[in-house]
Design a protein around this motif. Structure first.
Motif, mmCIF file in Angstrom:
data_model
loop_
_atom_site.group_PDB
_atom_site.id
_atom_site.type_symbol
_atom_site.label_atom_id
_atom_site.label_comp_id
_atom_site.label_asym_id
_atom_site.label_seq_id
_atom_site.Cartn_x
_atom_site.Cartn_y
_atom_site.Cartn_z
ATOM 1 N N ARG A 10 6.060 9.973 -6.505
ATOM 2 C CA ARG A 10 4.642 10.272 -6.761
ATOM 3 C C ARG A 10 4.372 10.433 -8.256
ATOM 4 N NH1 ARG A 10 5.860 13.505 -2.074
ATOM 5 N NH2 ARG A 10 4.962 12.460 -0.238
ATOM 6 N N SER A 40 0.789 -1.230 0.000
ATOM 7 C CA SER A 40 0.000 0.000 0.000
ATOM 8 C C SER A 40 0.826 1.288 0.000
ATOM 9 C CB SER A 40 -0.939 0.022 1.217
ATOM 10 O OG SER A 40 -0.180 -0.043 2.422
ATOM 11 N N THR A 41 2.107 1.198 0.366
ATOM 12 C CA THR A 41 2.908 2.420 0.487
ATOM 13 C C THR A 41 4.303 2.232 -0.110
ATOM 14 O OG1 THR A 41 3.798 1.836 2.661
ATOM 15 C CG2 THR A 41 1.734 3.092 2.620
ATOM 16 N N ASP A 48 -1.795 3.022 -7.422
ATOM 17 C CA ASP A 48 -2.488 3.833 -6.414
ATOM 18 C C ASP A 48 -1.856 3.762 -5.030
ATOM 19 O OD1 ASP A 48 -3.167 1.275 -5.672
ATOM 20 O OD2 ASP A 48 -5.338 1.543 -5.884
ATOM 21 N N ARG A 49 -0.643 3.209 -4.931
ATOM 22 C CA ARG A 49 0.040 3.220 -3.632
ATOM 23 C C ARG A 49 0.389 4.657 -3.233
ATOM 24 N NH1 ARG A 49 4.846 -0.959 -4.453
ATOM 25 N NH2 ARG A 49 4.789 0.068 -6.498
ATOM 26 N N THR A 50 0.516 4.858 -1.936
ATOM 27 C CA THR A 50 0.821 6.173 -1.385
ATOM 28 C C THR A 50 2.313 6.297 -1.122
ATOM 29 O OG1 THR A 50 -1.345 6.288 -0.320
ATOM 30 C CG2 THR A 50 0.390 7.748 0.537
ATOM 31 N N VAL A 57 5.046 7.787 1.115
ATOM 32 C CA VAL A 57 5.222 8.330 2.463
ATOM 33 C C VAL A 57 6.633 8.893 2.560
ATOM 34 C CG1 VAL A 57 5.297 7.800 4.918
ATOM 35 C CG2 VAL A 57 3.611 6.659 3.432
#
Length: 244
Positions: free
Chosen positions: A196, A147-148, A205-207, A209
């Motif tokens: 990004r 996810s990140t 669609d991973r974020t 950080v």
């Protein structure tokens, strides 16, 4: 000219060989797949026989504590056999800012490679390039999960591998610089920002950080990896390259 391209089947080397041959030189690729082993010297005298120039684009198999020994042995062997063969110009590809990031053992190893070349018996040229566009995905993968992606704000000035190959070809076909030519991309990014941009272009669609302790490039601070005045600036932008 006859030009032996060591590491001539890799990302940069294969393009250098093509460019030089298109310009009328006799560029011959050499690598483990063609029977060359720099560490044992297997195939090395044969690869250098009759060469006017040797271009060394080989890389350490790892980025860890084993990398200095790789560059020490491979450069010692290359320069010894190149001198015996009467090669008149030795070219190495290195990294912009390698001497500015002492906490990275791989960067220290690249500086060692440069210093061995400078102290050797053959007129030399060093091409230092910034990070390749093609390696951005790998840099993202080092600190990613489902996810990140964690990335530092380290400043980078990435460049297309094709532009690096042209710079190496230009230097290889010219007179020895007896010094260093720096090449870099046209834009500076914070690495988290670059992440990004990359994920958005990939539809990922991973974020991202921001984490200034994440990954190898966290060891670089300030403008350590940014080309300074006098560098050759390539034209290809990162977004142009992504769009292709």
């Amino acid at each position: 000219m006859k030009i032996a391209v060591i590491g001539g089947t890799g990302l940069i080397g294969s393009q250098v060989v093509k460019i030089l041959n298109t310009r009328g030189h006799e560029a011959i690729p050499h690598s483990p797949s063609t029977g060359l082993d720099l560490l044992s010297r297997k195939g090395l005298p044969e690869a250098l026989a009759g060469a006017d120039v040797v271009v060394n684009l080989t890389n350490s198999p790892t980025f860890d504590e084993a990398s200095p020994a790789f560059f020490q042995t491979s450069m010692d062997n290359l320069l010894t056999d190149a001198a015996a063969a009467g090669v008149g110009h030795a070219v190495v590809l290195s990294i912009v800012g390698a001497d500015q990031v002492p906490d990275l053992v791989y960067y220290r190893a690249k500086v060692l490679q440069e210093n061995i070349l400078k102290a050797g018996p053959i007129p030399y040229s060093i091409v230092r390039a910034t990070q390749f566009f093609e390696f951005v995905d790998a840099a993202l993968s080092w600190t990613a999960d489902e996810s990140t992606v964690r990335l530092p704000t380290t400043l980078v000035q990435p460049i297309a591998a094709a532009d690096v190959a042209h710079a190496v070809a230009d230097v290889s076909a010219g007179a020895p610089l007896r010094g260093t030519r720096n090449v870099a991309g046209p834009e500076v990014f914070a690495l988290d920002e670059l992440g990004r941009i990359t994920l958005a272009a990939r539809g990922d669609d991973r974020t991202v950080v921001t984490d200034n302790s994440a990954g190898m490039f966290a060891a670089a601070s300030g403008d350590a990896l940014i080309a300074k005045d006098g560098a050759a600036i390539a034209k290809t932008t990162y977004r142009e390259w992504l769009a292709r």
